[in-house]
Design a protein around this motif. Structure first.
Motif, PDB file in Angstrom:
ATOM      1  N   UNK A  18       0.830  -1.213   0.000  1.00  0.00           N
ATOM      2  CA  UNK A  18       0.000   0.000   0.000  1.00  0.00           C
ATOM      3  C   UNK A  18       0.861   1.258   0.000  1.00  0.00           C
ATOM      4  N   UNK A  19       1.951   1.203   0.744  1.00  0.00           N
ATOM      5  CA  UNK A  19       2.869   2.335   0.802  1.00  0.00           C
ATOM      6  C   UNK A  19       3.464   2.618  -0.582  1.00  0.00           C
ATOM      7  N   UNK A  20       3.850   1.553  -1.283  1.00  0.00           N
ATOM      8  CA  UNK A  20       4.415   1.695  -2.628  1.00  0.00           C
ATOM      9  C   UNK A  20       3.389   2.280  -3.582  1.00  0.00           C
ATOM     10  N   UNK A  21       2.148   1.750  -3.531  1.00  0.00           N
ATOM     11  CA  UNK A  21       1.093   2.235  -4.423  1.00  0.00           C
ATOM     12  C   UNK A  21       0.797   3.711  -4.171  1.00  0.00           C
ATOM     13  N   UNK A  22       0.755   4.097  -2.909  1.00  0.00           N
ATOM     14  CA  UNK A  22       0.448   5.494  -2.583  1.00  0.00           C
ATOM     15  C   UNK A  22       1.578   6.413  -3.063  1.00  0.00           C
ATOM     16  N   UNK A  68      16.439   4.927  -6.071  1.00  0.00           N
ATOM     17  CA  UNK A  68      17.063   4.895  -4.746  1.00  0.00           C
ATOM     18  C   UNK A  68      16.161   4.237  -3.706  1.00  0.00           C
ATOM     19  N   UNK A  69      14.839   4.375  -3.874  1.00  0.00           N
ATOM     20  CA  UNK A  69      13.909   3.758  -2.924  1.00  0.00           C
ATOM     21  C   UNK A  69      13.605   2.313  -3.241  1.00  0.00           C
ATOM     22  N   UNK A  70      14.125   1.815  -4.363  1.00  0.00           N
ATOM     23  CA  UNK A  70      13.902   0.422  -4.736  1.00  0.00           C
ATOM     24  C   UNK A  70      12.520   0.140  -5.285  1.00  0.00           C
ATOM     25  N   UNK A  71      11.763   1.181  -5.648  1.00  0.00           N
ATOM     26  CA  UNK A  71      10.395   0.984  -6.104  1.00  0.00           C
ATOM     27  C   UNK A  71      10.324   0.355  -7.491  1.00  0.00           C
ATOM     28  N   UNK A  75       7.612  -2.401  -9.509  1.00  0.00           N
ATOM     29  CA  UNK A  75       6.698  -1.951 -10.557  1.00  0.00           C
ATOM     30  C   UNK A  75       7.480  -1.366 -11.729  1.00  0.00           C
ATOM     31  N   UNK A  76       6.871  -1.397 -12.919  1.00  0.00           N
ATOM     32  CA  UNK A  76       7.512  -0.826 -14.099  1.00  0.00           C
ATOM     33  C   UNK A  76       7.252   0.671 -14.153  1.00  0.00           C
ATOM     34  N   UNK A  77       8.013   1.335 -15.015  1.00  0.00           N
ATOM     35  CA  UNK A  77       7.939   2.792 -15.098  1.00  0.00           C
ATOM     36  C   UNK A  77       6.554   3.267 -15.513  1.00  0.00           C
ATOM     37  N   UNK A  78       5.922   2.577 -16.466  1.00  0.00           N
ATOM     38  CA  UNK A  78       4.616   3.037 -16.933  1.00  0.00           C
ATOM     39  C   UNK A  78       3.504   2.780 -15.918  1.00  0.00           C
ATOM     40  N   UNK A  79       3.759   1.892 -14.931  1.00  0.00           N
ATOM     41  CA  UNK A  79       2.773   1.693 -13.867  1.00  0.00           C
ATOM     42  C   UNK A  79       2.754   2.912 -12.942  1.00  0.00           C
ATOM     43  N   UNK A  80       3.833   3.685 -12.976  1.00  0.00           N
ATOM     44  CA  UNK A  80       3.933   4.869 -12.133  1.00  0.00           C
ATOM     45  C   UNK A  80       3.504   6.113 -12.907  1.00  0.00           C
TER      46      UNK A  80
END
Length: 374
Positions: A18-22, A68-71, A75-80
């Motif tokens: 959830x933290x990553x998604x937010x 740097x945060x390992x995100x 997830x892929x770049x386009x998911x962000x």
């Protein structure tokens, strides 16, 4: 007993997810807001350029935060950022427009940022197909070499093209557009030459000559044939490679001495770094070995054969062969590997190599080896 009356228990994995998604959602909102503002004022040159500069800076800044945060592991770049196809196409147009009128260091830095964003996008293999499916985009990208004058930006563009070339269909399109000869024209610039050579080496990355030679040795053994010639060739060429590496090592710390232990597959008279006579014999064996391999069932794909044909017709094999004499040892290694990949299982390239007397060029470079190495 289960039901809605039961308390909801969060595990650490759920919390991290959830933290990553937010976090990714918040970045997407920031980036998309800047991009939307830019598109709204795109018909106002000065204001749009300033907003675009803000977008480029934000994109790179948030990308570094993700790394740097390992995100980006999760997830892929386009998911962000959402689908980046339109942004990639826009970046190519921006680079073309800005590089055409670039006059100052500040202008070159602006082009550099746009190239850097394009580079980050095409690192995702998904966008290789977007380039192929967008009419005229590959031609536009190749045409950027006519407008980009900064050597640093040219090298960055070469890396972008190298990433695009990870898809075979994109490489074939580059060939049909004479893109290889355009890239080759940068070989005369000493600053860009190493990157040019590395780019062509990366285009042929799926070919591993050494592994296939080892496989050929095994196949010949399984068939009851003698692997001696191929094994000896592999040993001598490894000695050549070691010689180059010791030449280019800082301070020549890894120089081989006549008393050092050598490969047991080498003859006793060759128990040192091979001289020109030994190397000439080895290169002759290399030619015979390529002819042997190519006369049997070819493992080369149709796309790879077509790619090599384009490279040969656009002068890559000839230019690299001639460039090897005046290159530094480290660059010579990359050239040797690229030539070997072009020759491997390809009769057309082998015939062309013989026409330009390519093996004599290879032998001549060893006359320049420092006396301390032999």
């Amino acid at each position: 007993r289960t039901g809605w009356d039961q308390p909801l228990v969060f595990t650490s994995n759920m919390f991290n997810h959830l933290k990553t998604k937010y976090y990714c959602y918040s970045l997407w909102r920031k980036i998309s807001a800047v991009w939307t503002e830019y598109k709204k004022i795109s018909d106002q040159p000065e204001e749009a350029r300033a907003k675009l500069a803000e977008f480029l800076e934000s994109f790179q800044k948030y990308y570094m935060e993700l790394v740097q945060g390992g995100y980006l592991v999760e997830v892929s770049l386009d998911k962000i950022y959402g689908d980046l196809g339109d942004i990639l196409v826009e970046m190519v147009e921006v680079i073309e427009r800005e590089s055409t009128k670039a006059e100052s260091e500040e202008d070159n830095e602006f082009v550099d940022r746009a190239l850097a964003v394009a580079e980050l996008i095409v690192e995702d293999s998904k966008y290789g197909s977007i380039i192929k499916d967008t009419p005229g985009l590959t031609k536009k990208i190749i045409g950027l070499f006519d407008t980009i004058k900064s050597p640093e930006n040219q090298q960055l563009l070469l890396h972008v093209i190298s990433l695009i070339g990870q898809r075979a269909e994109n490489l074939i399109e580059l060939g049909t557009l004479d893109g290889f000869s355009t890239i080759l024209s940068l070989l005369e610039d000493k600053r860009s030459a190493p990157r040019v050579i590395l780019t062509f080496k990366e285009f042929l990355v799926e070919i591993d000559v050494e592994v296939e030679i080892d496989n050929e040795v095994k196949r010949r053994v399984d068939c009851g044939k003698s692997p001696k010639k191929t094994g000896k060739l592999s040993s001598v060429m490894n000695e050549v490679k070691n010689m180059f590496l010791s030449t280019s090592a800082e301070g020549n710390q890894s120089k081989r001495k006549p008393t050092d232990k050598v490969d047991s597959n080498l003859d006793s008279e060759n128990s040192f770094i091979p001289n020109a006579v030994v190397l000439e014999k080895a290169i002759s064996e290399l030619a015979q070995n390529h002819e042997l391999l190519s006369s049997e069932e070819s493992l080369e794909t149709k796309e790879m054969a077509e790619l090599k044909r384009y490279m040969m017709e656009q002068g890559i094999l000839t230019a690299f062969t001639r460039a090897i004499v005046k290159s530094t040892p480290a660059v010579q290694l990359d050239i040797l590997e690229t030539i070997a990949k072009l020759l491997h299982r390809n009769r057309q390239c082998q015939v062309e190599f013989e026409k330009i007397d390519g093996y004599s060029y290879l032998v001549s470079i060893f006359d320049c080896v420092p006396a301390t190495l032999v």
